[in-house]
Enzyme design. Structure first.
Site, short mmCIF file in Angstrom:
data_model
loop_
_atom_site.label_atom_id
_atom_site.label_comp_id
_atom_site.label_asym_id
_atom_site.label_seq_id
_atom_site.Cartn_x
_atom_site.Cartn_y
_atom_site.Cartn_z
N THR A 174 0.86 -1.19 0.00
CA THR A 174 0.00 0.00 0.00
C THR A 174 0.89 1.23 0.00
OG1 THR A 174 -1.85 -1.02 1.13
CG2 THR A 174 -1.58 1.33 1.49
N ARG A 202 -14.80 -6.81 0.30
CA ARG A 202 -14.06 -6.32 1.48
C ARG A 202 -13.40 -4.96 1.20
NH1 ARG A 202 -8.56 -4.67 2.63
NH2 ARG A 202 -8.20 -5.02 4.83
N GLY A 204 -10.78 -2.15 3.10
CA GLY A 204 -9.86 -1.95 4.22
C GLY A 204 -9.90 -0.52 4.73
N ASP A 205 -8.84 -0.15 5.42
CA ASP A 205 -8.78 1.17 6.06
C ASP A 205 -8.37 2.28 5.10
OD1 ASP A 205 -6.24 -0.17 5.91
OD2 ASP A 205 -5.40 1.49 7.07
N THR A 225 -0.59 2.00 6.73
CA THR A 225 -0.53 0.75 5.97
C THR A 225 -0.49 -0.41 6.95
OG1 THR A 225 0.74 -0.61 4.44
CG2 THR A 225 2.00 0.94 5.78
N GLY A 226 -1.15 -1.50 6.61
CA GLY A 226 -1.15 -2.65 7.51
C GLY A 226 -2.46 -3.39 7.43
N GLY A 228 -5.80 -3.75 7.59
CA GLY A 228 -6.78 -2.67 7.60
C GLY A 228 -7.88 -2.78 8.64
N1 ASP Z 1 -4.19 -1.33 4.73
C1 ASP Z 1 -4.43 -2.03 3.50
C2 ASP Z 1 -5.76 -2.71 3.57
O1 ASP Z 1 -6.07 -3.30 4.56
C3 ASP Z 1 -3.39 -3.05 3.17
C4 ASP Z 1 -1.96 -2.64 3.42
O2 ASP Z 1 -1.70 -1.54 3.88
O3 ASP Z 1 -1.05 -3.43 3.15
O4 ASP Z 1 -6.50 -2.66 2.65
#
Ligand code: ASP
Length: 308
Positions: A174, A202, A204-205, A225-226, A228
């Site tokens: 991301t 789905r 994410g954040d 990032t992470g 979500g």
């Molecule tokens: N945060 C992103 C999501 O969950 C994925 C990522 O940051 O790697 O969609």
């Protein structure tokens, strides 16, 4: 002309990157990509451009780069298609725009910005977002443009090994940028393909204002990032800004506190934070995070591993 004081941070995802795990090509390619993004945003800021223009320019470069999970090179859904999410926000008036599940816009960050600037809304989704994109005359591409063999291989690996969606190797990449410009205005932008193998629409954040992205001149600009789902539950980006504003914490203390809370719930990932006082913070609980920083005066830093 005196160069204005500015700060720019970028990220290309947090994950389990440790020395020796990435090939030399992946390592060098990701660093080069982060450098191009920093250069694009720095040029805007050094010429007295806005934080909003700088984060847009930086994220476009990262979306166009196959090393990162956004735009070209985004991950595949379980059904083998690519659905892109992006968001953008400015800190003066707290205007924001976001899109989710878009499939034809080459640079989703530009569509998020168009939602902010040219619609009465904050968030548009799926076919509607794509229709708005066409109406706005934003560059459209065939969905095949986003696809890369490496991401297809990752989807197959996920299915073959029945891996967890939150396996951190399955989602890093991301992208995001945060900036403070010479007028003290902050802005944040985030763009992603989400998680490899995501299903059931789905989200994410990353496209959720307050979770994966937030900007407030009274506090900071944050891009996350992470995993979500955890970032949504905590409202990470807004929570960091709220701590700065209401507890008078500095950006580093606020970011570290919220990332520690994320870890306590079982979440992995990180944030970049830029504040009007010049703070430029990376905070993450993964072994590595693709990240970079540039400031007025030419200082530039690019790193991947946690110990750099
Ligand atoms: N945060 C992103 C999501 O969950 C994925 C990522 O940051 O790697 O969609």
């Amino acid at each position: 002309m005196v160069e204005p004081k500015w700060t720019l941070l970028v990220h290309g995802g947090a994950g389990s990157m440790v020395r020796g795990k990435l090939s030399p090509e992946q390592d060098a390619g990701a660093r080069a990509g982060l450098g191009h993004a920093l250069n694009a945003g720095s040029e805007v800021l050094a010429n007295s451009g806005s934080a909003m223009d700088a984060v847009s320019a930086a994220v476009i470069k990262l979306e166009d780069d196959a090393h990162f999970n956004a735009g070209h090179g985004a991950v595949f859904t379980f059904d083998g298609i690519i659905e892109l999410d992006a968001s953008i926000m400015e800190g003066a008036m707290r205007r924001a725009g976001a899109v989710t599940g878009v499939r034809h816009t080459r640079n989703p960050v530009l569509l998020a910005r168009a939602v902010m600037e040219h619609s009465p809304h904050v968030m548009l989704s799926r076919e509607g977002a794509d229709a708005f994109s066409r109406e706005q005359g934003i560059e459209q591409v065939h969905p095949g443009y986003f696809a890369t063999p490496e991401r297809w291989r990752q989807l197959e690996e996920l299915k073959a090994n029945k891996l967890d969606y939150f396996d951190i190797d399955m989602k890093y990449g991301t992208v995001g940028a945060v900036a403070v410009d010479g007028d003290g205005n902050v802005a944040a932008a985030t763009s992603t393909g989400g998680l490899t193998g995501k299903r059931w629409g789905r989200i994410g954040d990353s496209p959720i204002i307050g979770a994966g992205n937030y900007a407030d001149n009274r506090a900071a600009a944050v891009s996350a990032t992470g995993a979500g789902e955890y970032f949504i539950r905590i409202g990470v980006a807004h929570e960091i800004c709220a701590r700065i504003r209401m507890l008078d914490e500095n950006a580093e203390a606020a970011a570290n506190h919220v990332i520690a809370e994320l870890g306590e719930l079982g979440g992995t990932g990180g944030v970049i934070v830029a504040a009007p006082d010049g703070s430029a913070i990376f905070s993450f609980n993964t072994p590595g995070m693709y990240r970079g920083r540039a400031t007025h005066g030419g200082d530039q830093y690019i790193a991947i591993y946690g110990d750099e």
